[in-house]
Write a protein that holds these residues in place. Structure first.
Motif, PDB file in Angstrom:
ATOM      1  N   THR A 228       0.796  -1.219   0.000  1.00 14.79           N
ATOM      2  CA  THR A 228       0.000   0.000   0.000  1.00 14.79           C
ATOM      3  C   THR A 228       0.824   1.263   0.000  1.00 14.79           C
ATOM      4  OG1 THR A 228      -0.131  -0.047   2.419  1.00 14.79           O
ATOM      5  CG2 THR A 228      -1.911  -1.113   1.198  1.00 14.79           C
ATOM      6  N   ALA A 229       2.048   1.234   0.456  1.00  7.91           N
ATOM      7  CA  ALA A 229       2.828   2.464   0.541  1.00  7.91           C
ATOM      8  C   ALA A 229       4.297   2.188   0.296  1.00  7.91           C
ATOM      9  CB  ALA A 229       2.647   3.109   1.914  1.00  7.91           C
ATOM     10  N   GLY A 230       4.961   3.167  -0.305  1.00  9.34           N
ATOM     11  CA  GLY A 230       6.389   3.063  -0.510  1.00  9.34           C
ATOM     12  C   GLY A 230       7.125   3.841   0.553  1.00  9.34           C
ATOM     13  N   LEU A 231       8.401   3.629   0.636  1.00 11.45           N
ATOM     14  CA  LEU A 231       9.211   4.316   1.626  1.00 11.45           C
ATOM     15  C   LEU A 231      10.006   5.467   1.025  1.00 11.45           C
ATOM     16  CD1 LEU A 231      10.627   1.350   3.720  1.00 11.45           C
ATOM     17  CD2 LEU A 231       8.877   2.985   4.401  1.00 11.45           C
ATOM     18  N   LYS A 232      10.529   5.283  -0.180  1.00 15.59           N
ATOM     19  CA  LYS A 232      11.375   6.303  -0.769  1.00 15.59           C
ATOM     20  C   LYS A 232      10.893   6.680  -2.167  1.00 15.59           C
ATOM     21  CE  LYS A 232      15.611   5.209   1.773  1.00 15.59           C
ATOM     22  NZ  LYS A 232      17.059   4.930   1.674  1.00 15.59           N
ATOM     23  N   LEU A 233      10.986   7.966  -2.454  1.00 16.23           N
ATOM     24  CA  LEU A 233      10.643   8.495  -3.770  1.00 16.23           C
ATOM     25  C   LEU A 233      11.941   8.751  -4.523  1.00 16.23           C
ATOM     26  CD1 LEU A 233       8.696   9.751  -5.860  1.00 16.23           C
ATOM     27  CD2 LEU A 233       8.782  11.863  -4.509  1.00 16.23           C
ATOM     28  N   LEU A 234      12.108   8.100  -5.670  1.00 14.43           N
ATOM     29  CA  LEU A 234      13.347   8.177  -6.434  1.00 14.43           C
ATOM     30  C   LEU A 234      13.138   8.892  -7.761  1.00 14.43           C
ATOM     31  CD1 LEU A 234      14.642   4.517  -5.951  1.00 14.43           C
ATOM     32  CD2 LEU A 234      15.041   6.504  -4.478  1.00 14.43           C
ATOM     33  N   TYR A 235      14.237   9.437  -8.279  1.00 15.33           N
ATOM     34  CA  TYR A 235      14.199  10.142  -9.567  1.00 15.33           C
ATOM     35  C   TYR A 235      15.444   9.783 -10.378  1.00 15.33           C
ATOM     36  CZ  TYR A 235      15.122  13.809 -12.966  1.00 15.33           C
ATOM     37  OH  TYR A 235      15.421  14.474 -14.127  1.00 15.33           O
ATOM     38  N   VAL A 236      15.248   9.580 -11.699  1.00 13.81           N
ATOM     39  CA  VAL A 236      16.354   9.350 -12.627  1.00 13.81           C
ATOM     40  C   VAL A 236      16.016  10.015 -13.960  1.00 13.81           C
ATOM     41  CG1 VAL A 236      17.839   7.666 -13.785  1.00 13.81           C
ATOM     42  CG2 VAL A 236      16.815   7.095 -11.581  1.00 13.81           C
ATOM     43  N   LYS A 237      17.030  10.594 -14.605  1.00 14.21           N
ATOM     44  CA  LYS A 237      16.870  11.114 -15.968  1.00 14.21           C
ATOM     45  C   LYS A 237      17.656  10.215 -16.918  1.00 14.21           C
ATOM     46  CE  LYS A 237      19.212  14.733 -17.543  1.00 14.21           C
ATOM     47  NZ  LYS A 237      19.632  16.134 -17.773  1.00 14.21           N
ATOM     48  N   TYR A 238      17.013   9.819 -18.020  1.00 15.34           N
ATOM     49  CA  TYR A 238      17.663   9.005 -19.040  1.00 15.34           C
ATOM     50  C   TYR A 238      17.728   9.794 -20.349  1.00 15.34           C
ATOM     51  CZ  TYR A 238      16.791   5.153 -15.818  1.00 15.34           C
ATOM     52  OH  TYR A 238      16.768   4.337 -14.709  1.00 15.34           O
ATOM     53  N   VAL A 239      18.813   9.627 -21.085  1.00 21.88           N
ATOM     54  CA  VAL A 239      18.975  10.282 -22.383  1.00 21.88           C
ATOM     55  C   VAL A 239      19.422   9.240 -23.403  1.00 21.88           C
ATOM     56  CG1 VAL A 239      20.163  12.068 -23.704  1.00 21.88           C
ATOM     57  CG2 VAL A 239      19.615  12.464 -21.289  1.00 21.88           C
ATOM     58  N   MET A 240      18.657   9.117 -24.493  1.00 25.66           N
ATOM     59  CA  MET A 240      19.027   8.172 -25.545  1.00 25.66           C
ATOM     60  C   MET A 240      20.247   8.682 -26.302  1.00 25.66           C
ATOM     61  SD  MET A 240      16.752   6.597 -28.686  1.00 25.66           S
ATOM     62  CE  MET A 240      17.013   8.005 -29.783  1.00 25.66           C
ATOM     63  N   GLN A 241      21.157   7.763 -26.617  1.00 26.00           N
ATOM     64  CA  GLN A 241      22.364   8.080 -27.362  1.00 26.00           C
ATOM     65  C   GLN A 241      22.179   7.784 -28.857  1.00 26.00           C
ATOM     66  OE1 GLN A 241      24.981   9.493 -25.302  1.00 26.00           O
ATOM     67  NE2 GLN A 241      23.071   9.443 -24.112  1.00 26.00           N
ATOM     68  N   ALA A 242      23.177   8.134 -29.656  1.00 25.32           N
ATOM     69  CA  ALA A 242      23.083   7.945 -31.105  1.00 25.32           C
ATOM     70  C   ALA A 242      22.881   6.487 -31.482  1.00 25.32           C
ATOM     71  CB  ALA A 242      24.335   8.502 -31.785  1.00 25.32           C
ATOM     72  N   ASP A 243      23.413   5.563 -30.672  1.00 19.74           N
ATOM     73  CA  ASP A 243      23.251   4.136 -30.960  1.00 19.74           C
ATOM     74  C   ASP A 243      21.978   3.565 -30.338  1.00 19.74           C
ATOM     75  OD1 ASP A 243      23.933   4.171 -28.316  1.00 19.74           O
ATOM     76  OD2 ASP A 243      25.664   2.835 -28.496  1.00 19.74           O
ATOM     77  N   ARG A 244      21.115   4.439 -29.817  1.00 17.25           N
ATOM     78  CA  ARG A 244      19.805   4.092 -29.242  1.00 17.25           C
ATOM     79  C   ARG A 244      19.915   3.418 -27.874  1.00 17.25           C
ATOM     80  NH1 ARG A 244      16.624   1.024 -33.858  1.00 17.25           N
ATOM     81  NH2 ARG A 244      14.955   1.103 -32.314  1.00 17.25           N
ATOM     82  N   THR A 245      21.094   3.412 -27.279  1.00 20.72           N
ATOM     83  CA  THR A 245      21.233   3.014 -25.883  1.00 20.72           C
ATOM     84  C   THR A 245      20.939   4.237 -25.011  1.00 20.72           C
ATOM     85  OG1 THR A 245      23.595   3.530 -25.852  1.00 20.72           O
ATOM     86  CG2 THR A 245      22.961   1.273 -26.457  1.00 20.72           C
TER      87      THR A 245
END
Length: 232
Positions: free
Chosen positions: A157-174
């Motif tokens: 019902t509830a989480g303990l931690k709120l997390l954040y991540v930013k992702y950026v696609m590269q030229a090779d699509r990774t």
């Protein structure tokens, strides 16, 4: 697209040229074992021939990581690349579609190593960044519960931690991963110890509920909104 379980959230995205993408499925449960499905409209939404029946199945292959908890999000960037993020028992998987082919599914976040990883990850959402030019970034928020931290808290019902991540696609699509301040998280998948902790419910007076949202300012600053529940 929703099948039988409310955890099978649907997703929708519209490209700059008006094509509509919808997703569903992927929930593993006792009465279903469906793969993630993605459909693209045959015409742009403002075209005279657009209909709700006119969609083509562009789903990724049923091989690889195509089933999980049913939580998912998809966005289309300014280059027309579709990004699909799906949640699994203790990981997030990201793949993209460039109009011709899907990339192989890649684990970009993983909770392996916490005391009680089963069903501990609640993935919230993914949104596009607002870069004026170039590759758009992907901003992701999630909550997770480590049941060993406080046995009085049910991670159902509830989480303990709120997390954040930013992702950026590269030229090779990774993808590459970054914290909110711009520091690269060199090793993928990101973990609960390398991601940004936006709110620490272990140290704080409240737990983070699994409901919330995320947006990004034009300067790239992420804004996360979540419901907090008092521990008492």
């Amino acid at each position: 697209l929703l099948y039988f379980d409310g955890h099978n959230t649907s997703g929708v995205a519209i490209s700059d040229d008006g094509y509509v993408y919808v997703s569903g499925g992927g929930r593993i449960y006792s009465f279903e074992a469906t793969h993630y499905k993605v459909y693209k409209s045959d015409y742009p939404i403002d075209h005279a021939s657009f209909t709700l029946a006119g969609f083509t199945d562009i789903s990724p292959s049923s091989t690889g990581i195509t089933q999980g908890r049913g939580y998912k999000s998809l966005v289309v960037d300014s280059a027309g690349v579709l990004h699909l993020m799906t949640a699994h028992v203790n990981s997030l998987v990201l793949r993209n579609y460039n109009g011709t082919s899907w990339t192989t599914s890649v684990s970009v976040f993983d909770l392996t190593g916490i005391a009680s990883p089963a069903n501990a990850l609640y993935y919230d959402t993914m949104v596009l960044g607002k870069e004026a030019s170039g590759q758009k970034s992907l901003h992701v928020s999630m909550v997770y519960s480590d049941d060993a931290v406080d046995t009085s808290n049910s991670f159902a019902t509830a989480g303990l931690k709120l997390l954040y991540v930013k992702y950026v696609m590269q030229a090779d699509r990774t993808y590459k991963a970054y914290k909110a301040g711009g520091t690269e998280i060199v090793t993928l998948p990101v973990t609960h110890s390398t991601a940004d902790i936006a709110y620490d419910g272990v140290a704080g007076a409240s737990y983070v509920r699994i409901f919330g949202g995320i947006d990004v300012k034009t300067d790239g600053t992420p804004i996360l909104a979540h419901i907090l529940e008092n521990k008492t």
